[in-house]
Design a protein around this motif. Structure first.
Motif, mmCIF file in Angstrom:
data_model
loop_
_atom_site.group_PDB
_atom_site.id
_atom_site.type_symbol
_atom_site.label_atom_id
_atom_site.label_comp_id
_atom_site.label_asym_id
_atom_site.label_seq_id
_atom_site.Cartn_x
_atom_site.Cartn_y
_atom_site.Cartn_z
ATOM 1 N N ARG A 26 32.257 -94.236 -68.594
ATOM 2 C CA ARG A 26 32.523 -94.177 -69.844
ATOM 3 C C ARG A 26 33.543 -95.342 -70.233
ATOM 4 N N LYS A 27 33.924 -95.870 -71.380
ATOM 5 C CA LYS A 27 35.149 -96.320 -71.966
ATOM 6 C C LYS A 27 35.643 -95.381 -71.891
ATOM 7 N N LYS A 28 37.289 -95.995 -72.619
ATOM 8 C CA LYS A 28 37.824 -95.184 -72.934
ATOM 9 C C LYS A 28 37.595 -94.338 -74.412
ATOM 10 N N ASP A 29 37.346 -95.776 -75.547
ATOM 11 C CA ASP A 29 36.000 -94.721 -77.202
ATOM 12 C C ASP A 29 35.957 -93.532 -76.739
ATOM 13 N N GLY A 30 34.586 -93.472 -75.325
ATOM 14 C CA GLY A 30 33.424 -92.057 -75.511
ATOM 15 C C GLY A 30 32.757 -93.292 -74.873
ATOM 16 N N THR A 31 32.091 -94.667 -75.160
ATOM 17 C CA THR A 31 30.732 -95.440 -75.129
ATOM 18 C C THR A 31 30.607 -95.390 -73.822
ATOM 19 N N GLY A 32 29.401 -94.947 -73.695
ATOM 20 C CA GLY A 32 29.004 -95.438 -71.749
ATOM 21 C C GLY A 32 28.375 -96.610 -71.576
ATOM 22 N N ILE A 33 28.922 -97.233 -70.871
ATOM 23 C CA ILE A 33 28.693 -98.492 -69.968
ATOM 24 C C ILE A 33 27.738 -98.244 -68.401
ATOM 25 N N PRO A 34 26.549 -98.794 -68.705
ATOM 26 C CA PRO A 34 25.861 -98.516 -68.267
ATOM 27 C C PRO A 34 25.550 -99.802 -66.978
ATOM 28 N N THR A 35 26.205 -99.449 -65.612
ATOM 29 C CA THR A 35 26.822 -99.896 -64.236
ATOM 30 C C THR A 35 26.108 -100.166 -63.327
ATOM 31 N N LEU A 36 26.509 -101.585 -62.154
ATOM 32 C CA LEU A 36 25.892 -101.246 -60.900
ATOM 33 C C LEU A 36 26.828 -100.903 -59.817
ATOM 34 N N ILE A 37 27.418 -100.041 -59.076
ATOM 35 C CA ILE A 37 28.722 -100.017 -58.700
ATOM 36 C C ILE A 37 28.353 -100.693 -56.747
ATOM 37 N N THR A 38 29.278 -101.714 -56.118
ATOM 38 C CA THR A 38 28.632 -102.159 -55.319
ATOM 39 C C THR A 38 29.941 -101.414 -54.538
ATOM 40 N N SER A 39 30.174 -100.584 -53.237
ATOM 41 C CA SER A 39 31.319 -100.162 -52.921
ATOM 42 C C SER A 39 31.179 -99.746 -51.347
ATOM 43 N N VAL A 40 32.682 -99.829 -50.836
ATOM 44 C CA VAL A 40 32.622 -98.997 -49.212
ATOM 45 C C VAL A 40 33.005 -97.882 -48.995
ATOM 46 N N ALA A 41 33.152 -97.618 -48.566
ATOM 47 C CA ALA A 41 34.554 -96.263 -47.876
ATOM 48 C C ALA A 41 35.296 -96.815 -46.716
ATOM 49 N N LYS A 42 36.626 -96.791 -47.785
ATOM 50 C CA LYS A 42 37.875 -96.885 -47.045
ATOM 51 C C LYS A 42 38.379 -96.043 -45.405
ATOM 52 N N GLU B 202 29.359 -92.132 -48.599
ATOM 53 C CA GLU B 202 29.994 -91.492 -47.183
ATOM 54 C C GLU B 202 28.767 -91.574 -46.397
ATOM 55 N N GLU B 203 27.114 -91.311 -47.068
ATOM 56 C CA GLU B 203 26.379 -90.803 -46.161
ATOM 57 C C GLU B 203 25.648 -92.312 -45.377
ATOM 58 N N GLN B 204 26.265 -93.330 -46.242
ATOM 59 C CA GLN B 204 25.196 -94.872 -45.636
ATOM 60 C C GLN B 204 26.657 -95.791 -45.171
ATOM 61 N N GLY B 205 27.511 -95.523 -45.904
ATOM 62 C CA GLY B 205 29.035 -96.601 -45.190
ATOM 63 C C GLY B 205 29.821 -97.037 -46.677
ATOM 64 N N ALA B 206 28.770 -97.535 -47.338
ATOM 65 C CA ALA B 206 28.320 -98.895 -48.728
ATOM 66 C C ALA B 206 27.034 -98.506 -49.523
ATOM 67 N N THR B 207 27.317 -98.949 -50.594
ATOM 68 C CA THR B 207 26.337 -98.235 -51.728
ATOM 69 C C THR B 207 26.040 -100.638 -51.970
ATOM 70 N N LYS B 208 24.933 -100.560 -52.947
ATOM 71 C CA LYS B 208 25.243 -101.687 -53.128
ATOM 72 C C LYS B 208 24.277 -101.547 -54.409
ATOM 73 N N ASP B 209 24.891 -102.397 -55.851
ATOM 74 C CA ASP B 209 24.464 -101.703 -56.792
ATOM 75 C C ASP B 209 23.986 -100.229 -57.377
ATOM 76 N N TYR B 210 24.581 -99.471 -57.093
ATOM 77 C CA TYR B 210 24.207 -97.971 -57.389
ATOM 78 C C TYR B 210 24.567 -97.718 -58.798
ATOM 79 N N PRO B 211 23.031 -97.435 -59.399
ATOM 80 C CA PRO B 211 23.276 -97.053 -60.975
ATOM 81 C C PRO B 211 24.150 -96.033 -60.955
ATOM 82 N N VAL B 212 24.997 -96.483 -62.119
ATOM 83 C CA VAL B 212 26.102 -95.626 -62.970
ATOM 84 C C VAL B 212 26.102 -95.497 -64.269
ATOM 85 N N ASN B 213 26.478 -94.210 -65.129
ATOM 86 C CA ASN B 213 26.610 -94.796 -66.438
ATOM 87 C C ASN B 213 28.386 -94.149 -66.502
#
Lengths: 146, 710
Positions: B435-451, B422-433
């Motif tokens: 979690r899968k259904k079974d609890g396993t962690g998934i390191p990810t990069l999220i690219t997203s925009v606010a609608k 919301e501050e930047q309108g969008a994020t590119k490759d934002y690092p987030v950990n």
């Protein structure tokens, strides 16, 4: 009658101790050589404690020859202890070691070593080195043997 | 309000205003001039009455002239003609002349003869005493300076207003000397007024000026009338108008008010005209209005209504292929064309939109990157198959039952992530950990925009997720390898340093004593030769041992048999077998624990470790009278820790690390190069274990180590 000079030789290697003793005895007359075999023993001697509590038998040395690699307590620790002590720090310390490592040289001098000597190969050369260095430090006070 | 009503209302109102304006203007202009005309007429009529009155008076004067300039009269007053009264002053004379009064005075003013006559009743009446009194008070009426002198006018008597004329009595030849005065009078009574009214064809009335006026309009007139404005006109009601005139008496004092009344025919006519005009204009206006509405209805409103109905029905049906039909060539057909063109272009763009929607849908569905759309409050709106797979759910609906925040490894991370978007309108490759259904962690990069909605408020987020588990693992592996390499490098340096230093020591010895040996032989100091040789021999064997240990150590790192599952007790047994002689010789008691776990190791190497440790224990027993070695294990943090424990001399804390250093020796006299524990440590570490010492000086020593389990 001149007062005899005392040298403390700190050396764990028997062969080296014998060698250095022989060189010193050949160079100086009436020099008193005390040999200790490891770091702890060296501190006991210098601070006149433990088996060296008797001042008559273990007099304050005029010169210390110190090997760096010692069992139990490192040569560098002994050197630092000498240089930290108000009473002992005036005693010249010759570091005598087979290490040519630049780090060792620097650490030794930073810890207060007066001379850093590398044990050279060959008796003649080694003897000459010891003679030269010790004479620099105690020449005026130690009568030469003829 | 419909356009029709609006038009009607506005036009009607405008028309009404215009009519009102027209009426006001006409009223003022027309009626003003009518009123003026009316006043003028009334004034003229008043003047007519006045002139009739004057005429009456002048008739009286003329009659008087005949009588006053007559020798008979002259003689009568002179007392000569006795029959005069009997011959001339008959009742008939009064009736014929319409006079009410005749007075003859002599030169001194005394009345010679007087006769009054009631014209209405046609009988003689006494001369009113009021007149006699008036004459006695006013000598001018019968004292004429010349024979030509004549006085006419009005006097007010209690009996009524009286027209009066006075002339000197003279001869018929109009000569003097003047013998007296003849006065004639005529009452301005109702009869006389009626006569005047008949004469002028007007309604007349007379009032005394100083009487309190009975009518309000009269009061007003009395007030307004003066010498300077002797005529006053005043409408009385809507139907009639009155004209007033001031009539003075013979002395110039206001005596009578003459009033005429006449109908306001002119004014009423004007009013009627105005009404007709108004009626005409209103009729025209109404016709115009009706016509306007009719035209508006036909030409504008009904096509408009049609257009409106048509466009609404197309809008309601949503069928953009329909069209609007209007015939003719006017603005409405143009508008219809425009609407049709708009519909066509709308239809086109909608089909383009549908196409792109379909494309997007296809991309969304088949994208290998997980794609998500979530609401601001953390509910799922959409996700593709890749996203469902990423989180390890069976189906989309399965995934949608989970709150988005719960898919973050740390619940607070979503708030932080949203703040960034919301501050930047969008994020590119934002690092987030995540979690899968079974609890396993998934390191990810999220690219997203606010609608955002129309007003710019955030309603949700959309974007893609990149799973970087593999990359992360590779990075970690790389880090580990680098660290390992660095460690090995450092170890190598230390190793080289130690080797060179350690090898140098016996080398120095051998070299020096070889020189000394040579010198001693030259000097024939044979007693020293043996010692020299011993030093040389020791140095050489020392070097040989060092080399051997060095090789051994380097082999430890390189050569290893494949690990196997071995019960730890088997390893202990092997080691003890090898050391049977030494243990027996030293009189050492050995206690071995039971129920050891099975380990996964290189059997030969591990036996070597145990042998080395037990040997060390035996070596450092000191003067212990009951030497004992205990081999066992304990469990800490679910990990078995194996140990070899003795009751020997032990070693102080400062030595715990040092003893593992290469070629470090506790005691210079002891056998060996000081590589034993270094090799032991190396073997344990190559297996992935740790090794350390627990000991105090004089209290025995325990060497502990861990090993990989089955």
């Amino acid at each position: 009658m001149e007062k005899s000079r005392t040298i403390l030789l700190i050396e764990d290697e028997e062969a080296h101790a014998a060698l250095i003793t022989r060189i010193l005895e050949e160079v100086y007359r009436g020099v008193e050589i005390h040999l200790v075999r490891n770091g702890e023993e060296a501190l006991d001697y210098l601070f006149q404690q433990g088996t060296y509590a008797n001042q008559e038998k273990s007099p304050r040395p005029d010169l210390v020859l110190l090997d760096l690699r010692l069992p139990r307590l490192d040569g560098l620790e002994v050197l630092k202890a000498i240089k930290r002590s108000e009473r002992l720090k005036v005693i010249p310390v010759v570091v005598l070691t087979s290490s040519e490592s630049e780090t060792d040289v620097q650490t030794a001098y930073l810890s207060g070593a007066n001379i850093y000597l590398v044990k050279s190969l060959g008796f003649g050369e080694f003897a000459e080195l010891i003679r030269m260095v010790t004479s620099w430090l105690i020449k005026a006070r130690l009568p030469r043997k003829d | 309000m419909s356009l029709q009503k609006k038009t009607l209302l506005i036009t009607g109102l405008t028309l009404l205003c215009l009519i009102a304006l027209l009426y006001a203007i006409s009223y003022n202009l027309l009626l003003g001039s009518f009123a003026e005309l009316e006043e003028q007429t009334t004034r003229r009529n008043v003047e007519r009455v006045l002139s009739a009155l004057a005429e009456d008076l002048s008739t009286l004067e003329a009659t008087l002239g005949d009588w006053a300039a007559w020798d008979d009269t002259y003689n009568f007053v002179g007392g000569i003609n006795e029959e005069y009264v009997a011959n001339n002053l008959l009742d008939g004379t009064f009736i014929g002349l319409r006079i009410s009064l005749m007075l003859f005075t002599n030169q001194s003013g005394a009345i010679v003869y007087g006769k009054a006559f009631d014209l209405r009743n046609e009988q003689e009446v006494p001369v009113p005493p009021s007149l006699i009194e008036l004459l006695s008070q006013n000598a001018s009426l019968f004292h004429h300076p010349t024979t030509a002198s004549s006085i006419t006018g009005l006097v007010l008597l209690p009996e009524g207003p009286l027209l009066i004329a006075s002339q000197p009595i003279r001869t018929s030849a109009e000569e003097g000397p003047i013998r007296g005065t003849l006065i004639m009078g005529r009452y301005l009574d109702a009869q006389e007024v009626e006569r005047l009214a008949e004469l002028t064809q007007l309604s007349l009335s007379l009032y005394r000026f100083n009487e309190s006026p009975p009518l309000p309009e009269l009061r007003e007139a009395t007030f307004a009338l003066s010498k300077d404005s002797p005529i006053f006109i005043q409408p009385v009601g809507r139907e009639s108008i009155a004209g007033f005139a001031l009539i003075e008496d013979i002395y110039g004092k206001p005596a009578l008010v003459l009033r005429i009344d006449q109908p306001r025919s002119i004014y009423l006519q004007g009013l009627a005209t105005l009404r007709y005009l108004l009626l005409a204009v209103v009729s025209v206006g109404v016709v115009f209005l009706v016509l306007l509405v009719a035209v508006l209805n036909t030409l504008v409103l009904s096509p408009l209504a049609y257009l409106n109905e048509r466009v609404s029905s197309i809008g309601a049906s949503g069928d953009l292929s329909k069209r609007v039909e209007i015939t003719g060539r006017d603005e409405f057909s143009n508008l219809a064309d425009s609407v049709n063109a708009m519909l066509a272009s709308l239809e086109q763009s909608q089909s383009a939109l549908a196409e792109s929607e379909e494309k997007y849908r296809a991309f969304f569905k088949t994208s290998r990157d997980p794609v998500f759309i979530t609401s601001r409050d953390g509910k799922w709106i959409d996700a593709n198959d890749a996203a469902v797979a990423l989180f390890g759910y069976e189906s989309r609906s399965d995934l949608f039952n989970v709150r988005v925040a719960d898919l973050y490894e740390h619940a607070d991370d979503r708030a932080e992530h949203i703040r960034h978007i919301e501050e930047q309108g969008a994020t590119k490759d934002y690092p987030v950990n995540l979690r899968k259904k079974d609890g396993t962690g998934i390191p990810t990069l999220i690219t997203s925009v606010a609608k955002r909605d129309d007003k710019g408020a955030v309603i949700g987020y959309q974007g893609t997720i990149r799973d970087i588990t593999e990359r992360k693992r590779a990075e970690e592996e790389r880090e580990r390898l680098i660290k390992d390499l660095e460690m090995r490098n450092a170890e190598m340096e230390r190793f080289v340093y130690t080797i060179s230093h350690e090898l140098r020591t016996p080398l120095v010895t051998a070299q020096a004593y070889t020189d000394l040996l040579r010198r001693d032989l030259e000097r024939r100091a044979s007693e020293k030769v043996a010692a020299d040789l011993r030093f040389i021999e020791n140095a050489v064997s020392m070097m040989a041992r060092l080399l051997e240990d060095t090789l051994e150590l380097s082999r430890t790192g390189r050569v290893m048999s494949p690990p196997e599952d071995v019960p730890f007790s088997a390893l202990v047994r092997d080691a003890l077998v090898q050391l049977t002689e030494q243990l027996k010789w030293g009189g050492v008691e050995v206690a071995v624990a039971e129920d050891f776990p099975t380990v996964h190791v290189d059997r030969t190497r591990l036996v070597e470790v145990l042998v080395n440790l037990i040997e060390n224990s035996i070596k450092f027993m000191g003067d212990q009278p009951k030497p004992k070695i205990e081999i066992g294990y304990r469990t800490a943090d679910n990990e078995p820790i194996f140990f070899v424990k003795d009751n020997g001399i032990g070693l102080e804390k400062s030595q715990h690390e040092k003893v593992f250093q290469l070629f470090y020796k506790m005691d210079k006299e002891s056998k060996g190069s000081g590589a034993g524990l270094t090799i032991v440590k190396r073997i344990v570490e190559v297996h992935g274990g740790r090794i350390w010492i627990e000991s105090e000086l004089g209290k025995g020593c325990t060497v502990c180590f861990t090993l990989p389990m089955v």
